[in-house]
Design a protein around this motif. Structure first.
Motif, short mmCIF file in Angstrom:
data_model
loop_
_atom_site.label_atom_id
_atom_site.label_comp_id
_atom_site.label_asym_id
_atom_site.label_seq_id
_atom_site.Cartn_x
_atom_site.Cartn_y
_atom_site.Cartn_z
N LEU A 345 -35.70 -6.68 -33.19
CA LEU A 345 -35.30 -5.27 -33.13
C LEU A 345 -33.96 -5.14 -33.85
N PRO A 346 -33.91 -4.46 -34.99
CA PRO A 346 -32.66 -4.35 -35.72
C PRO A 346 -31.60 -3.60 -34.92
N THR A 416 -28.39 -7.47 -31.00
CA THR A 416 -28.36 -8.73 -31.75
C THR A 416 -28.27 -8.45 -33.24
N THR A 417 -27.51 -9.27 -33.95
CA THR A 417 -27.49 -9.18 -35.41
C THR A 417 -27.14 -10.54 -35.99
N GLY A 418 -27.47 -10.71 -37.28
CA GLY A 418 -27.19 -11.99 -37.93
C GLY A 418 -27.00 -11.83 -39.42
N ILE A 419 -26.69 -12.95 -40.06
CA ILE A 419 -26.51 -12.98 -41.51
C ILE A 419 -27.25 -14.19 -42.07
N LEU A 469 -19.53 -2.03 -28.97
CA LEU A 469 -20.51 -2.64 -28.08
C LEU A 469 -21.32 -1.59 -27.34
N ALA A 470 -20.68 -0.52 -26.91
CA ALA A 470 -21.40 0.55 -26.22
C ALA A 470 -22.38 1.23 -27.17
N ALA A 474 -26.48 1.41 -26.85
CA ALA A 474 -27.19 2.68 -26.91
C ALA A 474 -28.27 2.66 -27.98
N GLU A 475 -27.97 2.02 -29.11
CA GLU A 475 -28.96 1.93 -30.18
C GLU A 475 -30.16 1.09 -29.73
N LEU A 476 -29.90 -0.01 -29.03
CA LEU A 476 -31.00 -0.82 -28.51
C LEU A 476 -31.90 0.00 -27.61
N GLU A 477 -31.31 0.78 -26.73
CA GLU A 477 -32.10 1.59 -25.81
C GLU A 477 -32.95 2.61 -26.57
#
Length: 505
Positions: A345-346, A416-419, A469-470, A474-477
């Motif tokens: 999930l981006p 979560t994010t990565g490179i 972080l908040a 919120a984006e994840l939700e």
């Protein structure tokens, strides 16, 4: 004025007025700080000095980090059997003051290491398993594979150590009183098909985490918010009846025939699957001699699609192919369902932070020796890229990566994010001998150090910005749209600790 300059792998950093105790800028000191390609002029002195202190921490231990990566590269241990690799990383963190819990979630080589206390809690993922059939020396021409050997063709020896380097650097800043919160390193085995992170998620190991960072070796640098493919894996074992293939074939019931019918049915199934479906397999056992009807055979399958729900349905249809193969050959089918992994999930909120840091800190370049190695290795590549491309950063936002990873399951429960960092010669495909070769050289080392710097800088940004972080939460939700996470595991399913072992009857 206390001032020192260090140089490593083409990276020159000037650290001005960093006091040993805390790394803070002295009043009235220089306000222009070089941070890779980024210049913070007249900006926040605390942020600038803190990030420079992170870089100094990584550089100070750089030889130690590369030594660890080389040892893991040489050990090249398969999934769930990474005893030495896991122990090395866990012991490194324990020596740095981390509290380390080993053997978590029923996996002997999984561990969780924490430093600090309270929120925010920043998770960093570390992998360290190797792939079968890809042993290779650190030379630009192919060497004969060691029978039964493994190789780091996905660069997880760099992945694990680079993540540890970032976690230790952040711990230094917590220790110095410049950061508040917890940094937590997850030692996750068996990413290559074993799905360890799925079991860590099921065990609640990410329940209190505010954000998770990860990275991966590649042939180019990239960031953004891409998704990827969900996946399930299964082994189909067929048990038949042996007989003399010429003298009494009518008495035999060929397990290999059952595998071949299963594979043919799967080939036909491909025509009637949704776009972007991937179904692939290897025959891991098929008999020992042509004049003996095989009484045992095994085929190992992956099914992929960007939607985990679609993958579940496709697996049910693939299972029917195996059942049909057993029915037609009068053999007995045994199914080992190895579980599955979700698509990532981006999280664009976090991805913007990693992208900014990767673009600011990317200073990769090759020296003359590395250029010669790269040019020689590119002679074996189908689609080599210009060597200068390592100085660029790709934006993968909105794209779907054709691979799969158990990082996806983590992304469904925590932002979560990565490179990706250029650890291989441009144009090198993952899971290749060329990736193994480059990963054992200074080309791999430079990419690993870049990744550590970016993860550490991103960690600083997130641990000092509750607003970010908040917004990420919120984006994840929003992306979940009310759908809860459900692991693609059978009830009570245990980690497949023996999935890399030879086929068992």
């Amino acid at each position: 004025m206390n001032r020192f300059t260090f140089q490593r792998g083409g990276c020159i950093l000037t650290l001005g007025l960093l006091v040993a105790a805390g790394g803070a800028l002295a009043a009235g000191g220089e306000r222009k700080l070089a941070l890779g390609k980024q210049e913070l002029a007249g900006g926040d002195q605390t942020v600038a000095s803190g990030k420079l202190a992170l870089e100094a921490s990584i550089e100070r231990r750089a030889d130690q980090h590369w030594s660890a990566a080389k040892r893991i590269w040489e050990w090249a241990e398969p999934g769930y059997q990474e005893e030495k690799s896991s122990a090395l990383l866990a012991e490194t963190l324990a020596e740095e003051g981390f509290t380390v819990e080993r053997g978590v979630a029923g996996m002997p080589t999984a561990f969780v290491a924490s430093f600090g206390s309270g929120h925010p809690v920043l998770g960093i993922l570390a992998e360290f398993d190797a792939l079968p059939g890809l042993s290779q020396d650190a030379v630009p021409e192919r060497r004969a594979s060691v029978e039964g050997g493994y190789g780091h063709a996905c660069g997880h020896h760099l992945f694990g150590v680079g993540s540890v380097a970032a976690a230790v650097a952040l711990a230094d800043r917590i220790r110095a009183g410049e950061l508040v919160g917890t940094v937590r390193l997850y030692g996750t085995p068996a990413e290559e098909g074993g799905g360890a992170k799925v079991f860590l998620v099921r065990d609640g190991r990410f329940a209190d985490v505010d954000a998770v960072l990860h990275w991966h070796p590649a042939s180019l640098n990239s960031a953004g918010d891409p998704s990827n493919m969900a996946r399930v894996a299964a082994k189909f074992r067929f048990h038949g009846r042996a007989a003399h293939a010429a003298a009494s074939p009518e008495l035999g019931r060929s397990a290999l025939d059952a595998v071949e019918l299963t594979n043919h049915a799967a080939e036909l199934l491909r025509e009637h699957t949704p776009d972007l479906t991937r179904i692939h397999h290897v025959i891991t056992a098929g008999g020992a001699a042509p004049n003996v009807v095989p009484d045992f055979a095994e085929v190992y399958y992956y099914v992929r699609h960007p939607d985990a729900t679609v993958v579940r349905g496709l697996y049910d249809r693939l299972l029917k192919c195996a059942q049909a193969g057993a029915l037609a050959t009068e053999t007995e089918l045994e199914v080992e369902y190895l579980g599955g992994t979700h698509n990532i999930l981006p999280n664009d909120t976090l991805a913007k932070v990693t992208m900014a840091n990767l673009r600011a800190l990317n200073n990769l370049s090759y020296d003359d020796s590395e250029k010669r190695f790269a040019v020689d290795l590119q002679k074996s590549l189908e689609a080599p890229e210009p060597l200068e491309s390592i100085a660029k950063v790709r934006d993968l936002s909105g794209k779907i990566d054709p691979g799969s990873t158990d990082v996806g399951d983590v992304s469904w429960v925590v932002p979560t994010t990565g490179i990706e960092a250029a650890c291989w010669v441009p144009g090198t495909p993952a899971h290749s001998w060329q990736a193994v070769a480059a990963g054992g050289t200074s080309i791999g080392e430079k990419g690993m150090i870049l990744a550590a710097r970016v993860l550490a800088a991103t960690g600083w940004d997130l641990m000092t910005s509750p607003e970010t972080l908040a917004a990420a939460r919120a984006e994840l939700e929003r992306r979940l749209e009310g759908h809860g996470y459900q692991a693609m595991l059978e009830p009570g399913q245990a980690p497949p600790l023996d999935y890399r072992n030879p086929p068992r009857r």
